[in-house]
Design a protein around this motif. Structure first.
Motif, PDB file in Angstrom:
ATOM      1  N   ILE A  53      -9.190  12.918  -5.510  1.00  0.00           N
ATOM      2  CA  ILE A  53      -8.013  12.866  -6.369  1.00  0.00           C
ATOM      3  C   ILE A  53      -7.125  11.650  -6.076  1.00  0.00           C
ATOM      4  N   PHE A  54      -7.339  10.974  -4.952  1.00  0.00           N
ATOM      5  CA  PHE A  54      -6.439   9.900  -4.499  1.00  0.00           C
ATOM      6  C   PHE A  54      -6.139   8.894  -5.606  1.00  0.00           C
ATOM      7  N   LYS A  87       5.669  16.059  -2.493  1.00  0.00           N
ATOM      8  CA  LYS A  87       6.008  14.693  -2.904  1.00  0.00           C
ATOM      9  C   LYS A  87       6.147  13.819  -1.670  1.00  0.00           C
ATOM     10  N   SER A  88       5.785  12.570  -1.843  1.00  0.00           N
ATOM     11  CA  SER A  88       5.931  11.630  -0.744  1.00  0.00           C
ATOM     12  C   SER A  88       6.273  10.251  -1.300  1.00  0.00           C
ATOM     13  N   THR A  89       7.135   9.557  -0.584  1.00  0.00           N
ATOM     14  CA  THR A  89       7.444   8.167  -0.903  1.00  0.00           C
ATOM     15  C   THR A  89       7.171   7.347   0.343  1.00  0.00           C
ATOM     16  N   LEU A  90       6.310   6.347   0.192  1.00  0.00           N
ATOM     17  CA  LEU A  90       5.968   5.462   1.301  1.00  0.00           C
ATOM     18  C   LEU A  90       6.570   4.096   1.022  1.00  0.00           C
ATOM     19  N   ASN A  91       7.259   3.543   2.005  1.00  0.00           N
ATOM     20  CA  ASN A  91       7.699   2.158   1.906  1.00  0.00           C
ATOM     21  C   ASN A  91       6.567   1.319   2.470  1.00  0.00           C
ATOM     22  N   VAL A  92       6.076   0.401   1.663  1.00  0.00           N
ATOM     23  CA  VAL A  92       4.934  -0.407   2.056  1.00  0.00           C
ATOM     24  C   VAL A  92       5.336  -1.878   2.021  1.00  0.00           C
ATOM     25  N   LYS A  93       5.180  -2.541   3.156  1.00  0.00           N
ATOM     26  CA  LYS A  93       5.423  -3.989   3.241  1.00  0.00           C
ATOM     27  C   LYS A  93       4.108  -4.674   2.880  1.00  0.00           C
ATOM     28  N   VAL A  94       4.151  -5.519   1.859  1.00  0.00           N
ATOM     29  CA  VAL A  94       2.943  -6.166   1.360  1.00  0.00           C
ATOM     30  C   VAL A  94       3.048  -7.675   1.544  1.00  0.00           C
ATOM     31  N   ASN A  95       2.041  -8.260   2.184  1.00  0.00           N
ATOM     32  CA  ASN A  95       1.884  -9.713   2.259  1.00  0.00           C
ATOM     33  C   ASN A  95       0.776 -10.048   1.272  1.00  0.00           C
ATOM     34  N   TYR A  96       1.076 -10.901   0.310  1.00  0.00           N
ATOM     35  CA  TYR A  96       0.130 -11.146  -0.774  1.00  0.00           C
ATOM     36  C   TYR A  96       0.149 -12.603  -1.211  1.00  0.00           C
ATOM     37  N   VAL A  97      -0.899 -12.995  -1.899  1.00  0.00           N
ATOM     38  CA  VAL A  97      -0.992 -14.347  -2.443  1.00  0.00           C
ATOM     39  C   VAL A  97      -0.353 -14.333  -3.826  1.00  0.00           C
ATOM     40  N   SER A  98       0.633 -15.199  -4.020  1.00  0.00           N
ATOM     41  CA  SER A  98       1.354 -15.285  -5.289  1.00  0.00           C
ATOM     42  C   SER A  98       1.019 -16.593  -5.993  1.00  0.00           C
ATOM     43  N   VAL A 154       5.740   3.401  -2.774  1.00  0.00           N
ATOM     44  CA  VAL A 154       4.556   4.061  -3.317  1.00  0.00           C
ATOM     45  C   VAL A 154       4.861   5.555  -3.371  1.00  0.00           C
ATOM     46  N   THR A 155       4.665   6.148  -4.536  1.00  0.00           N
ATOM     47  CA  THR A 155       4.895   7.585  -4.659  1.00  0.00           C
ATOM     48  C   THR A 155       3.566   8.319  -4.736  1.00  0.00           C
ATOM     49  N   MET A 156       3.549   9.462  -4.079  1.00  0.00           N
ATOM     50  CA  MET A 156       2.347  10.294  -4.068  1.00  0.00           C
ATOM     51  C   MET A 156       2.754  11.733  -4.363  1.00  0.00           C
ATOM     52  N   ASP A 157       1.877  12.460  -5.027  1.00  0.00           N
ATOM     53  CA  ASP A 157       2.086  13.870  -5.340  1.00  0.00           C
ATOM     54  C   ASP A 157       0.950  14.670  -4.735  1.00  0.00           C
ATOM     55  N   LYS A 158       1.285  15.854  -4.249  1.00  0.00           N
ATOM     56  CA  LYS A 158       0.258  16.740  -3.700  1.00  0.00           C
ATOM     57  C   LYS A 158      -0.143  17.723  -4.798  1.00  0.00           C
ATOM     58  N   ILE A 159      -1.422  17.673  -5.166  1.00  0.00           N
ATOM     59  CA  ILE A 159      -1.950  18.513  -6.236  1.00  0.00           C
ATOM     60  C   ILE A 159      -3.133  19.296  -5.677  1.00  0.00           C
ATOM     61  N   ASP A 160      -3.053  20.607  -5.784  1.00  0.00           N
ATOM     62  CA  ASP A 160      -4.116  21.487  -5.262  1.00  0.00           C
ATOM     63  C   ASP A 160      -4.464  21.160  -3.809  1.00  0.00           C
ATOM     64  N   GLY A 161      -3.443  20.851  -3.021  1.00  0.00           N
ATOM     65  CA  GLY A 161      -3.639  20.606  -1.604  1.00  0.00           C
ATOM     66  C   GLY A 161      -4.085  19.199  -1.239  1.00  0.00           C
ATOM     67  N   LEU A 162      -4.254  18.315  -2.240  1.00  0.00           N
ATOM     68  CA  LEU A 162      -4.715  16.947  -1.985  1.00  0.00           C
ATOM     69  C   LEU A 162      -3.653  15.941  -2.460  1.00  0.00           C
ATOM     70  N   TRP A 163      -3.477  14.871  -1.690  1.00  0.00           N
ATOM     71  CA  TRP A 163      -2.500  13.845  -2.044  1.00  0.00           C
ATOM     72  C   TRP A 163      -3.088  12.865  -3.050  1.00  0.00           C
ATOM     73  N   LYS A 164      -2.280  12.538  -4.038  1.00  0.00           N
ATOM     74  CA  LYS A 164      -2.692  11.625  -5.106  1.00  0.00           C
ATOM     75  C   LYS A 164      -1.659  10.499  -5.237  1.00  0.00           C
ATOM     76  N   ALA A 165      -2.137   9.263  -5.306  1.00  0.00           N
ATOM     77  CA  ALA A 165      -1.275   8.121  -5.602  1.00  0.00           C
ATOM     78  C   ALA A 165      -1.325   7.938  -7.111  1.00  0.00           C
ATOM     79  N   ASN A 166      -0.278   8.329  -7.785  1.00  0.00           N
ATOM     80  CA  ASN A 166      -0.238   8.277  -9.248  1.00  0.00           C
ATOM     81  C   ASN A 166      -0.295   6.833  -9.722  1.00  0.00           C
ATOM     82  N   TYR A 167      -1.324   6.521 -10.493  1.00  0.00           N
ATOM     83  CA  TYR A 167      -1.544   5.158 -10.973  1.00  0.00           C
ATOM     84  C   TYR A 167      -0.346   4.626 -11.748  1.00  0.00           C
ATOM     85  N   ASP A 168       0.160   5.410 -12.686  1.00  0.00           N
ATOM     86  CA  ASP A 168       1.262   4.957 -13.543  1.00  0.00           C
ATOM     87  C   ASP A 168       2.546   4.682 -12.772  1.00  0.00           C
TER      88      ASP A 168
END
Length: 190
Positions: A53-54, A87-98, A154-168
């Motif tokens: 479900i991730f 529900k979960s909110t993760l703060n993610v530090k991203v190093n990326y090529v721009s 990054v927001t995630m929802d727990k659905i049926d016991g599994l964590w999902k990173a909602n694409y939208d």
């Protein structure tokens, strides 16, 4: 002596605070999913029950590979987690090529040139050839990319016991680490 004790105390506190992040189930699932995506290991991804479900949008190997073609220079680190029961909110530090330093016209020209080199028409871009397009674009214009850092929620929802990173809800993370640079989303997806 006081300075040495204070330094040791501060080091232990930072380790304790850092280890506290490891207790969050959503962070573990997020990092496991990202590990599979970065390694482009579709078989292991599909065999992991937590991953069912991730990121449900990766329903076949071609979609998975298109999503997982992150630049090897792109890195992420979870710096904070706020997790409740579902529900979960993760703060993610991203190093990326721009590629934001390229004008829109320069980027479109480079993108179309890469398509032409590969013999792919703009109408036939699909998940299967997305990685080829990015590799060609990076091969020719990677030297024009600039490393940047930003913080993303990054927001995630727990659905049926599994964590999902909602694409939208996580388009900022996906577009930042994606097979195509953020510039692609800003220019080509308007």
């Amino acid at each position: 002596m006081k300075k040495a004790v204070l330094a040791l105390f501060l080091m232990l506190m930072s380790l304790t605070l850092g280890n506290n992040l490891e207790k969050y189930e959503s962070k573990k699932v997020f990092e496991q999913g990202m590990k599979y995506l970065v390694a482009q290991d579709y078989k292991a991804y599909r065999q992991d029950p937590e991953m069912l479900i991730f990121m449900e949008m990766a329903s076949n190997e071609n979609e998975f590979k298109a999503m997982s073609g992150y630049s090897k220079k792109n890195k992420y680190e979870v710096t904070k987690v706020s997790e409740s029961k579902n529900k979960s909110t993760l703060n993610v530090k991203v190093n990326y090529v721009s590629y934001d330093n390229l004008s829109d016209d320069e980027f479109v020209s480079a993108f179309l040139e890469s398509l032409n080199d590969l013999g792919i028409s703009p109408d036939s871009i699909n998940n299967k050839n997305a990685i080829l397009i990015y590799e060609k674009l990076y091969e020719k214009y990677g030297h024009k990319g600039v490393l940047k850092t930003k913080n993303i929620k990054v927001t995630m929802d727990k659905i049926d016991g599994l964590w999902k990173a909602n694409y939208d809800k996580n388009l900022d993370l996906i577009s930042t680490l994606s097979v195509f640079p953020t510039k692609f989303f800003n220019v080509m997806m308007r």
